[in-house]
Design a protein around this motif. Sequence first.
Motif, PDB file in Angstrom:
ATOM      1  N   VAL A  13      -8.561 -10.114  -3.935  1.00 32.77           N
ATOM      2  CA  VAL A  13      -8.080 -10.456  -2.598  1.00 32.77           C
ATOM      3  C   VAL A  13      -6.567 -10.279  -2.603  1.00 32.77           C
ATOM      4  CG1 VAL A  13      -7.886 -12.279  -0.867  1.00 32.77           C
ATOM      5  CG2 VAL A  13      -9.959 -12.107  -2.276  1.00 32.77           C
ATOM      6  N   PHE A  14      -6.074  -9.532  -1.635  1.00 26.78           N
ATOM      7  CA  PHE A  14      -4.636  -9.289  -1.503  1.00 26.78           C
ATOM      8  C   PHE A  14      -4.151  -9.813  -0.161  1.00 26.78           C
ATOM      9  CE2 PHE A  14      -5.997  -5.729  -4.283  1.00 26.78           C
ATOM     10  CZ  PHE A  14      -5.192  -5.992  -5.378  1.00 26.78           C
ATOM     11  N   GLU A  15      -3.090 -10.585  -0.189  1.00 25.86           N
ATOM     12  CA  GLU A  15      -2.393 -11.027   1.023  1.00 25.86           C
ATOM     13  C   GLU A  15      -1.093 -10.240   1.072  1.00 25.86           C
ATOM     14  OE1 GLU A  15      -1.424 -12.782   4.502  1.00 25.86           O
ATOM     15  OE2 GLU A  15      -3.352 -12.963   3.486  1.00 25.86           O
ATOM     16  N   VAL A  16      -0.932  -9.402   2.080  1.00 22.07           N
ATOM     17  CA  VAL A  16       0.208  -8.500   2.169  1.00 22.07           C
ATOM     18  C   VAL A  16       1.309  -9.131   3.013  1.00 22.07           C
ATOM     19  CG1 VAL A  16       0.980  -6.199   2.853  1.00 22.07           C
ATOM     20  CG2 VAL A  16      -1.332  -6.514   1.920  1.00 22.07           C
ATOM     21  N   LYS A  17       2.510  -9.149   2.465  1.00 20.85           N
ATOM     22  CA  LYS A  17       3.682  -9.671   3.181  1.00 20.85           C
ATOM     23  C   LYS A  17       4.658  -8.523   3.393  1.00 20.85           C
ATOM     24  CE  LYS A  17       2.108 -13.803   3.211  1.00 20.85           C
ATOM     25  NZ  LYS A  17       1.493 -14.260   4.437  1.00 20.85           N
ATOM     26  N   ASN A  18       5.091  -8.338   4.647  1.00 19.45           N
ATOM     27  CA  ASN A  18       5.953  -7.217   5.007  1.00 19.45           C
ATOM     28  C   ASN A  18       7.335  -7.693   5.448  1.00 19.45           C
ATOM     29  OD1 ASN A  18       6.647  -4.548   5.418  1.00 19.45           O
ATOM     30  ND2 ASN A  18       5.947  -4.552   7.527  1.00 19.45           N
ATOM     31  N   SER A  19       7.835  -8.713   4.816  1.00 18.98           N
ATOM     32  CA  SER A  19       9.132  -9.268   5.203  1.00 18.98           C
ATOM     33  C   SER A  19      10.270  -8.496   4.540  1.00 18.98           C
ATOM     34  CB  SER A  19       9.208 -10.734   4.773  1.00 18.98           C
ATOM     35  OG  SER A  19      10.469 -11.262   5.058  1.00 18.98           O
ATOM     36  N   VAL A  77       1.090  -9.465  -2.070  1.00 14.67           N
ATOM     37  CA  VAL A  77       1.678  -8.125  -2.175  1.00 14.67           C
ATOM     38  C   VAL A  77       2.919  -8.038  -1.298  1.00 14.67           C
ATOM     39  CG1 VAL A  77       1.290  -5.658  -1.810  1.00 14.67           C
ATOM     40  CG2 VAL A  77      -0.610  -7.123  -2.565  1.00 14.67           C
ATOM     41  N   ARG A  78       4.031  -7.668  -1.918  1.00 19.63           N
ATOM     42  CA  ARG A  78       5.256  -7.396  -1.152  1.00 19.63           C
ATOM     43  C   ARG A  78       5.207  -5.925  -0.766  1.00 19.63           C
ATOM     44  NH1 ARG A  78       9.515  -7.327  -4.160  1.00 19.63           N
ATOM     45  NH2 ARG A  78       8.372  -7.346  -6.099  1.00 19.63           N
ATOM     46  N   SER A  79       4.969  -5.659   0.518  1.00 22.24           N
ATOM     47  CA  SER A  79       4.820  -4.264   0.942  1.00 22.24           C
ATOM     48  C   SER A  79       6.143  -3.610   1.298  1.00 22.24           C
ATOM     49  CB  SER A  79       3.862  -4.169   2.131  1.00 22.24           C
ATOM     50  OG  SER A  79       4.407  -4.827   3.249  1.00 22.24           O
ATOM     51  N   ASN A  80       7.153  -4.400   1.582  1.00 21.35           N
ATOM     52  CA  ASN A  80       8.453  -3.857   1.945  1.00 21.35           C
ATOM     53  C   ASN A  80       9.336  -3.785   0.697  1.00 21.35           C
ATOM     54  OD1 ASN A  80      11.114  -3.457   2.897  1.00 21.35           O
ATOM     55  ND2 ASN A  80      10.524  -4.280   4.885  1.00 21.35           N
ATOM     56  N   PRO A  81       9.774  -2.591   0.311  1.00 19.06           N
ATOM     57  CA  PRO A  81      10.588  -2.479  -0.905  1.00 19.06           C
ATOM     58  C   PRO A  81      11.933  -3.198  -0.809  1.00 19.06           C
ATOM     59  CG  PRO A  81      10.432  -0.354   0.214  1.00 19.06           C
ATOM     60  CD  PRO A  81       9.538  -1.293   0.945  1.00 19.06           C
ATOM     61  N   LYS A  82      12.343  -3.572   0.411  1.00 17.69           N
ATOM     62  CA  LYS A  82      13.610  -4.294   0.577  1.00 17.69           C
ATOM     63  C   LYS A  82      13.459  -5.786   0.326  1.00 17.69           C
ATOM     64  CE  LYS A  82      15.470  -1.007   3.885  1.00 17.69           C
ATOM     65  NZ  LYS A  82      15.979  -0.814   5.245  1.00 17.69           N
ATOM     66  N   SER A  83      12.223  -6.267   0.290  1.00 18.84           N
ATOM     67  CA  SER A  83      12.029  -7.704   0.084  1.00 18.84           C
ATOM     68  C   SER A  83      12.262  -8.057  -1.384  1.00 18.84           C
ATOM     69  CB  SER A  83      10.625  -8.132   0.510  1.00 18.84           C
ATOM     70  OG  SER A  83       9.662  -7.631  -0.379  1.00 18.84           O
ATOM     71  N   SER A 101       3.623  -3.356  -3.551  1.00 18.53           N
ATOM     72  CA  SER A 101       2.503  -2.533  -3.090  1.00 18.53           C
ATOM     73  C   SER A 101       2.216  -1.354  -4.016  1.00 18.53           C
ATOM     74  CB  SER A 101       2.743  -2.045  -1.664  1.00 18.53           C
ATOM     75  OG  SER A 101       3.957  -1.331  -1.581  1.00 18.53           O
ATOM     76  N   GLU A 102       3.247  -0.798  -4.619  1.00 18.01           N
ATOM     77  CA  GLU A 102       2.992   0.335  -5.510  1.00 18.01           C
ATOM     78  C   GLU A 102       2.293  -0.087  -6.807  1.00 18.01           C
ATOM     79  OE1 GLU A 102       7.400  -0.711  -6.166  1.00 18.01           O
ATOM     80  OE2 GLU A 102       6.144  -0.393  -4.439  1.00 18.01           O
ATOM     81  N   ASN A 103       2.236  -1.392  -7.079  1.00 13.31           N
ATOM     82  CA  ASN A 103       1.564  -1.883  -8.286  1.00 13.31           C
ATOM     83  C   ASN A 103       0.104  -2.261  -8.059  1.00 13.31           C
ATOM     84  OD1 ASN A 103       3.671  -1.550 -10.083  1.00 13.31           O
ATOM     85  ND2 ASN A 103       4.565  -3.526  -9.593  1.00 13.31           N
TER      86      ASN A 103
END
Length: 136
Positions: A13-19, A77-83, A101-103
């Motif tokens: 289960v993945f919870e994606v955060k795009n902050s 999952v941190r989807s934003n590389p700036k976070s 996300s790339e992991n």
Amino acid sequence: MDVLVLTPSFILVFEVKNSTRHLHYDSKTEQFYKIETDGRKVGTYNPIEQVHNQAYLLSRWLQVKGVEQLPIDYYVVRSNPKSVLEITGSAPHITSKFISSENIPNTVRKVDARNFPIILDKKTMKKVKPKVASFS
């Protein structure tokens, strides 16, 4: 829960955060917080507890639906590389559950390398997929 990976041996289960904002964790107080533009610390919910609760509810729901229990693992999952996740103190229980996300593919491989036994055969997988897809 944003992404669910169902395999014959386990569920992820993945919870994606795009902050784009920094997320801070203080291991002493066991609290997550963000820093506002004016410098104030503002407490925020624990995303690991969020995805952990989702995994638990999924497990209970599958049990009610009569699906044989599979090991369930979960990640934020941190989807934003700036976070950025900044941790004060030692918190391996936090760092082990946050991934970028790339992991995701590497994380799936690591879980698969645990060699969980195959619990669902192909026929059962076909029956379980629609049930899992209806979980919300």
